[in-house]
Design a protein around this motif. Sequence first.
Motif, PDB file in Angstrom:
ATOM      1  N   UNK A   1       0.827  -1.211   0.000  1.00  0.00           N
ATOM      2  CA  UNK A   1       0.000   0.000   0.000  1.00  0.00           C
ATOM      3  C   UNK A   1       0.860   1.258   0.000  1.00  0.00           C
ATOM      4  N   UNK A   2       1.960   1.225   0.738  1.00  0.00           N
ATOM      5  CA  UNK A   2       2.860   2.378   0.742  1.00  0.00           C
ATOM      6  C   UNK A   2       3.462   2.582  -0.646  1.00  0.00           C
ATOM      7  N   UNK A   3       3.811   1.490  -1.306  1.00  0.00           N
ATOM      8  CA  UNK A   3       4.357   1.601  -2.660  1.00  0.00           C
ATOM      9  C   UNK A   3       3.336   2.230  -3.605  1.00  0.00           C
ATOM     10  N   UNK A   4       2.069   1.867  -3.432  1.00  0.00           N
ATOM     11  CA  UNK A   4       1.021   2.473  -4.255  1.00  0.00           C
ATOM     12  C   UNK A   4       0.925   3.976  -3.991  1.00  0.00           C
TER      13      UNK A   4
ATOM     14  N   UNK B   1      11.493  -1.822  -8.092  1.00  0.00           N
ATOM     15  CA  UNK B   1      12.197  -2.431  -6.960  1.00  0.00           C
ATOM     16  C   UNK B   1      12.720  -1.360  -6.009  1.00  0.00           C
ATOM     17  N   UNK B   2      13.111  -0.209  -6.558  1.00  0.00           N
ATOM     18  CA  UNK B   2      13.562   0.890  -5.697  1.00  0.00           C
ATOM     19  C   UNK B   2      12.398   1.451  -4.881  1.00  0.00           C
ATOM     20  N   UNK B   3      11.233   1.565  -5.518  1.00  0.00           N
ATOM     21  CA  UNK B   3      10.050   2.004  -4.774  1.00  0.00           C
ATOM     22  C   UNK B   3       9.693   0.998  -3.683  1.00  0.00           C
ATOM     23  N   UNK B   4       9.818  -0.285  -4.013  1.00  0.00           N
ATOM     24  CA  UNK B   4       9.529  -1.322  -3.019  1.00  0.00           C
ATOM     25  C   UNK B   4      10.505  -1.231  -1.850  1.00  0.00           C
ATOM     26  N   UNK B   5      11.748  -0.877  -2.157  1.00  0.00           N
ATOM     27  CA  UNK B   5      12.755  -0.742  -1.106  1.00  0.00           C
ATOM     28  C   UNK B   5      12.413   0.429  -0.181  1.00  0.00           C
ATOM     29  N   UNK B   6      11.970   1.539  -0.758  1.00  0.00           N
ATOM     30  CA  UNK B   6      11.546   2.681   0.049  1.00  0.00           C
ATOM     31  C   UNK B   6      10.331   2.311   0.896  1.00  0.00           C
ATOM     32  N   UNK B   7       9.389   1.572   0.296  1.00  0.00           N
ATOM     33  CA  UNK B   7       8.175   1.177   1.018  1.00  0.00           C
ATOM     34  C   UNK B   7       8.510   0.290   2.213  1.00  0.00           C
ATOM     35  N   UNK B   8       9.458  -0.610   2.030  1.00  0.00           N
ATOM     36  CA  UNK B   8       9.859  -1.474   3.147  1.00  0.00           C
ATOM     37  C   UNK B   8      10.562  -0.658   4.235  1.00  0.00           C
ATOM     38  N   UNK B   9      11.382   0.297   3.812  1.00  0.00           N
ATOM     39  CA  UNK B   9      12.105   1.131   4.778  1.00  0.00           C
ATOM     40  C   UNK B   9      11.150   2.024   5.572  1.00  0.00           C
TER      41      UNK B   9
ATOM     42  N   UNK C   1       8.519   1.179   6.974  1.00  0.00           N
ATOM     43  CA  UNK C   1       8.151   0.430   8.181  1.00  0.00           C
ATOM     44  C   UNK C   1       6.719   0.711   8.623  1.00  0.00           C
ATOM     45  N   UNK C   2       5.786   0.686   7.646  1.00  0.00           N
ATOM     46  CA  UNK C   2       4.375   0.846   7.972  1.00  0.00           C
ATOM     47  C   UNK C   2       3.894   2.272   8.076  1.00  0.00           C
ATOM     48  N   UNK C   3       4.783   3.252   7.817  1.00  0.00           N
ATOM     49  CA  UNK C   3       4.474   4.670   7.990  1.00  0.00           C
ATOM     50  C   UNK C   3       4.437   5.346   6.619  1.00  0.00           C
ATOM     51  N   UNK C   4       3.229   5.693   6.142  1.00  0.00           N
ATOM     52  CA  UNK C   4       3.095   6.316   4.822  1.00  0.00           C
ATOM     53  C   UNK C   4       3.826   7.652   4.784  1.00  0.00           C
ATOM     54  N   UNK C   5       3.696   8.424   5.825  1.00  0.00           N
ATOM     55  CA  UNK C   5       4.354   9.731   5.872  1.00  0.00           C
ATOM     56  C   UNK C   5       5.863   9.578   5.731  1.00  0.00           C
ATOM     57  N   UNK C   6       6.402   8.584   6.393  1.00  0.00           N
ATOM     58  CA  UNK C   6       7.845   8.352   6.315  1.00  0.00           C
ATOM     59  C   UNK C   6       8.252   7.946   4.904  1.00  0.00           C
ATOM     60  N   UNK C   7       7.443   7.101   4.266  1.00  0.00           N
ATOM     61  CA  UNK C   7       7.751   6.676   2.907  1.00  0.00           C
ATOM     62  C   UNK C   7       7.788   7.844   1.942  1.00  0.00           C
TER      63      UNK C   7
ATOM     64  N   UNK D   1      18.557   5.888   2.556  1.00  0.00           N
ATOM     65  CA  UNK D   1      18.090   4.870   3.505  1.00  0.00           C
ATOM     66  C   UNK D   1      19.143   4.467   4.522  1.00  0.00           C
ATOM     67  N   UNK D   2      20.285   5.133   4.505  1.00  0.00           N
ATOM     68  CA  UNK D   2      21.345   4.778   5.463  1.00  0.00           C
ATOM     69  C   UNK D   2      20.891   5.047   6.892  1.00  0.00           C
ATOM     70  N   UNK D   3      21.244   4.107   7.768  1.00  0.00           N
ATOM     71  CA  UNK D   3      20.992   4.269   9.213  1.00  0.00           C
ATOM     72  C   UNK D   3      19.525   4.483   9.547  1.00  0.00           C
ATOM     73  N   UNK D   4      18.629   3.903   8.772  1.00  0.00           N
ATOM     74  CA  UNK D   4      17.211   4.031   9.115  1.00  0.00           C
ATOM     75  C   UNK D   4      16.900   3.148  10.328  1.00  0.00           C
ATOM     76  N   UNK D   5      15.885   3.514  11.051  1.00  0.00           N
ATOM     77  CA  UNK D   5      15.506   2.776  12.247  1.00  0.00           C
ATOM     78  C   UNK D   5      14.110   2.211  12.101  1.00  0.00           C
ATOM     79  N   UNK D   6      13.852   1.129  12.807  1.00  0.00           N
ATOM     80  CA  UNK D   6      12.527   0.533  12.828  1.00  0.00           C
ATOM     81  C   UNK D   6      11.712   1.140  13.965  1.00  0.00           C
ATOM     82  N   UNK D   7      10.387   0.926  13.900  1.00  0.00           N
ATOM     83  CA  UNK D   7       9.521   1.452  14.952  1.00  0.00           C
ATOM     84  C   UNK D   7       9.773   0.705  16.251  1.00  0.00           C
TER      85      UNK D   7
END
Length: 457
Positions: free
Chosen positions: A177-180, A203-211, A213-219, A246-252
Amino acid sequence: MSRPRGTVPENDLLSVDRDALRPLAERMRPRTLDEMVGQRRLLAPRSALRRAVESGRVHSMILWGPPGCGKTTLALLLAKYAHADFRAISAVLSGLPEVRQVLAEAAQRFAQGQRTVLFVDEVHRFNKTQQDAFLPHIERGTIVFVGATTENPSFELNSALLSRCRVHVMEAVSPDDIQQSLKQALADEERGLGGRGLRVADESLAQIARAADGDVRRGLTLLEIAAELAEGEDGEITTATLAQVLADRTRRFDKGGEQFYDQISALHKSVRSSNPDAAVYWLARMLDGGCDPHYLARRLTRMAVEDIGLADPRAQQMAIEAWDTYDRLGSPEGDLALAQLAIYLASTAKSNAAYNAYNAARRDVREYGTQDVPLHLRNAPTRLMKQLGYSKGYQYDHDSEGGIALDQTGFPDAMGERVYYEPVERGLEVKLKEKLDRLRAAREKARGDAGVSGDET
């Protein structure tokens, strides 16, 4: 006089599009329920909440969910569909005087026939007095109260406020959903990044969507940063560009909130379920989120005592050694000692027999109160104590046959013999159970032969 190169005339500044100065995530905020991504369960076409919103019959509610899942957006849409005035305050920045002012303004609008949707962000940060200030206004209908929280309302909000609001649980948005949402931002020429000639692989968009971490605003924020870097690189968001973004990104992870306790619960239950793979995963999640390793060492030591116990006494010693190893090495080397411990605890035999025995003994302590120590178990260091019968009848076990005085009780007279510790048939406790079963049977027989009576549970 000519103006310096690179400056903008003052009147030209007034014509700058203010929308362009807003972050991408704010510009792309959904304007209708159909534009929202995620929350399929809560906002399904025939769901109760969606029908209420679309009909304009909104109710006071608590929106509980992780950051970036759409709580603020949903509150804005509630006001839009209900043709109500929208007011927002933050529990982090606002005090009781500001709350009272906002409520007074809402009361004036209510008297004029205009409803107000009052959105309170981080509502769990208000104390009980501040939360109580909303109650009469919710009851009278002066405001439609919408509180947003990332914490469990059952623990953080008082019962009076909860009784007047319906709690809606919002979920983290899926990577798909974030990728969309990212694709929509890239295509939208009015509010998004469309028309800039940006190029980015799926695939780059998918990588951003995974990074995200469930937060649309962050994506969307990550995409905006990547787009700014790409504009200087022929408009292509390359893998090298993403590596910078995406360097040094953190999870929730919330070190003191429900998410923290959910994860330590998952670690403990994975150990108890003899699932070393799940145990080391949750340990890694918590370390990655910034959890204090000393806290994890303490909890793992408790697991060794509570869930493994005498089925494998080595576990407790290993826990102490892993804790000591971390103290000596620190992170990241010491993290491996904790991981090794978690894997061992999950893999070895389990028993909570000692844990249950202690709790049963504590219950009897509370129930029977202060019972006298039987005379034969008392120490008798003085002549008077010996004359009073202290230590009289005590049998020195080493002098008894088999090294145990079988007919000698260790409990207060009012209680009789008790059985607390019942070993399981796993690990070392298999042998302990065999020995104790024989010993308890022999004691019962000896007391019977001697005419000793007593309750046994």
